[in-house]
Scaffold this motif. Sequence first.
Motif, mmCIF file in Angstrom:
data_model
loop_
_atom_site.group_PDB
_atom_site.id
_atom_site.type_symbol
_atom_site.label_atom_id
_atom_site.label_comp_id
_atom_site.label_asym_id
_atom_site.label_seq_id
_atom_site.Cartn_x
_atom_site.Cartn_y
_atom_site.Cartn_z
ATOM 1 N N LYS A 2 0.829 -1.205 0.000
ATOM 2 C CA LYS A 2 0.000 0.000 0.000
ATOM 3 C C LYS A 2 0.863 1.254 0.000
ATOM 4 O O LYS A 2 0.549 2.257 -0.662
ATOM 5 N N LEU A 3 1.985 1.203 0.706
ATOM 6 C CA LEU A 3 2.892 2.356 0.755
ATOM 7 C C LEU A 3 3.459 2.651 -0.625
ATOM 8 O O LEU A 3 3.527 3.820 -1.047
ATOM 9 N N MET A 4 3.866 1.611 -1.350
ATOM 10 C CA MET A 4 4.412 1.810 -2.686
ATOM 11 C C MET A 4 3.369 2.374 -3.635
ATOM 12 O O MET A 4 3.654 3.270 -4.438
ATOM 13 N N LEU A 5 2.159 1.853 -3.576
ATOM 14 C CA LEU A 5 1.099 2.356 -4.447
ATOM 15 C C LEU A 5 0.788 3.822 -4.138
ATOM 16 O O LEU A 5 0.574 4.632 -5.046
ATOM 17 N N ILE A 10 1.543 9.685 -5.730
ATOM 18 C CA ILE A 10 2.114 10.988 -5.374
ATOM 19 C C ILE A 10 3.157 11.409 -6.395
ATOM 20 O O ILE A 10 3.244 12.588 -6.776
ATOM 21 N N TRP A 11 3.951 10.459 -6.865
ATOM 22 C CA TRP A 11 5.021 10.766 -7.816
ATOM 23 C C TRP A 11 4.548 10.753 -9.270
ATOM 24 O O TRP A 11 5.338 10.983 -10.178
ATOM 25 N N GLY A 12 3.272 10.456 -9.492
ATOM 26 C CA GLY A 12 2.732 10.547 -10.842
ATOM 27 C C GLY A 12 2.697 9.269 -11.642
ATOM 28 O O GLY A 12 2.437 9.298 -12.851
ATOM 29 N N VAL A 13 2.946 8.123 -11.008
ATOM 30 C CA VAL A 13 2.856 6.835 -11.709
ATOM 31 C C VAL A 13 1.405 6.363 -11.599
ATOM 32 O O VAL A 13 1.015 5.736 -10.621
ATOM 33 N N THR A 14 0.610 6.695 -12.596
ATOM 34 C CA THR A 14 -0.833 6.473 -12.499
ATOM 35 C C THR A 14 -1.385 5.543 -13.579
ATOM 36 O O THR A 14 -2.593 5.414 -13.715
ATOM 37 N N TYR A 15 -0.519 4.913 -14.361
ATOM 38 C CA TYR A 15 -0.940 3.830 -15.261
ATOM 39 C C TYR A 15 -0.651 2.534 -14.507
ATOM 40 O O TYR A 15 0.513 2.157 -14.334
ATOM 41 N N TRP A 16 -1.701 1.867 -14.033
ATOM 42 C CA TRP A 16 -1.545 0.658 -13.228
ATOM 43 C C TRP A 16 -2.029 -0.547 -14.023
ATOM 44 O O TRP A 16 -3.191 -0.607 -14.429
ATOM 45 N N ASP A 17 -1.127 -1.491 -14.221
ATOM 46 C CA ASP A 17 -1.440 -2.684 -14.983
ATOM 47 C C ASP A 17 -1.482 -3.903 -14.076
ATOM 48 O O ASP A 17 -0.601 -4.103 -13.244
ATOM 49 N N THR A 18 -2.506 -4.716 -14.254
ATOM 50 C CA THR A 18 -2.614 -5.970 -13.511
ATOM 51 C C THR A 18 -3.324 -6.980 -14.399
ATOM 52 O O THR A 18 -3.531 -6.742 -15.585
ATOM 53 N N ALA A 19 -3.675 -8.115 -13.839
ATOM 54 C CA ALA A 19 -4.445 -9.132 -14.567
ATOM 55 C C ALA A 19 -5.155 -10.007 -13.559
ATOM 56 O O ALA A 19 -4.729 -10.129 -12.401
ATOM 57 N N ASN A 20 -6.252 -10.618 -13.999
ATOM 58 C CA ASN A 20 -7.017 -11.480 -13.112
ATOM 59 C C ASN A 20 -6.159 -12.584 -12.520
ATOM 60 O O ASN A 20 -6.370 -13.016 -11.379
ATOM 61 N N SER A 21 -5.142 -13.026 -13.277
ATOM 62 C CA SER A 21 -4.340 -14.173 -12.853
ATOM 63 C C SER A 21 -3.075 -13.813 -12.091
ATOM 64 O O SER A 21 -2.446 -14.695 -11.500
ATOM 65 N N TYR A 22 -2.676 -12.544 -12.089
ATOM 66 C CA TYR A 22 -1.389 -12.189 -11.489
ATOM 67 C C TYR A 22 -1.367 -12.496 -9.993
ATOM 68 O O TYR A 22 -2.284 -12.120 -9.255
ATOM 69 N N MET A 23 -0.303 -13.173 -9.584
ATOM 70 C CA MET A 23 -0.105 -13.522 -8.171
ATOM 71 C C MET A 23 -1.315 -14.270 -7.610
ATOM 72 O O MET A 23 -1.679 -14.107 -6.452
ATOM 73 N N GLY A 24 -1.946 -15.082 -8.470
ATOM 74 C CA GLY A 24 -3.106 -15.832 -8.027
ATOM 75 C C GLY A 24 -4.270 -14.955 -7.607
ATOM 76 O O GLY A 24 -5.114 -15.381 -6.804
ATOM 77 N N GLY A 25 -4.334 -13.749 -8.154
ATOM 78 C CA GLY A 25 -5.391 -12.806 -7.805
ATOM 79 C C GLY A 25 -4.979 -11.776 -6.774
ATOM 80 O O GLY A 25 -5.676 -10.774 -6.565
ATOM 81 N N ASN A 26 -3.848 -12.002 -6.108
ATOM 82 C CA ASN A 26 -3.432 -11.095 -5.040
ATOM 83 C C ASN A 26 -3.058 -9.707 -5.548
ATOM 84 O O ASN A 26 -3.166 -8.721 -4.815
#
Length: 334
Positions: A2-5, A10-26
């Motif tokens: 949560k701290l990294m996100l 705050i630093w402007g990294v606002t394109y967030w990529d994930t997938a239903n399967s990544y890390m088993g959903g985590n």
Amino acid sequence: SKLMLRQAVIWGVTYWDTANSYMGGNSELRIGKYFETFPEDRRKVFLVTKSHAWTLKGMSADLDESLQRMHTDYVDLFLVHSVGSIDEMDADKRRWGEKKKSEGKIRLFGFSTHRNMAECLLGAARLGWIDAVMTTYNYRVMHSDSMRRAVDACTGAGIGLTAMKTQGGGSFLGGEDAEREMADRFLSKGFTPGQAKLKAVWENEQIASICSEMPNMKLLMENISAALNRTRLSAEDHQSLKRYARSTRSIYCSGCTRICESAVNARVPIGDAMRFLMYGRSYGDRRRAAQHFQMIPEGTRRKMAVLDYTRAEQACPQQMAIGRLIRGGLIEFA
């Protein structure tokens, strides 16, 4: 975490990529916990998720689960994951995307690809209804005539392009002298080699964004620093990367699986195996490599271990030692 996100926003990294399967959903669950804590940040983030389901019913189930996990009513971009042929994006998927847009669950629809990328991009441009594509794109593949034509076609069709696998297989691995020469070149300009590779992609204005895995604060800061640094690579820097890519092409799979996989007498995932090897040997993520290798059905793995790859190696534009690499990977990770 949560701290990294939080720091990313705050630093402007606002394109967030994930997938239903990544890390088993985590991966999605962690994003959801973040939006639970900071709901006002949802509108600041361009949220991307993907499905590997392949069926319309499966894609719908994945999307609904992703929305629930991430505590959001919609995603900005939904991608069909790991497309290897544009034929996979058929009329049924078009209608599915239009329906989900009308329901307000997705804003944009497209696919990701790390196999036969140029052909997939050209096909997307011809279809006329693809909003965005996430594609392998780096200093090793960006200069080919086919990739240039494909990127031009997508730009002309108004398709947004996200580059992934931008490090071109990890650190410079062309022998100690070549590696040292490339590292010294960019360090003398104030860039790490990784930052230089990012900048080589960013400097093409046809690329809308980069998807770069940032598992720790150090890498997050390094990537942000590269993005904010307005110093451009010189023409000679670009030529140096191009020469290095050409001289070390045999250590990097460029994803043209239509060539190698059609040259052997069995249906085996040569391109996937090369990508899994990259995770383990180039990225140093041996656990991820092993997980992916072990997802290949056992019977297919046995077949891959004894298959004659001579014709595939003869056809490979990269001149890769395909048989040796696959057999080594099966022993090392499977």
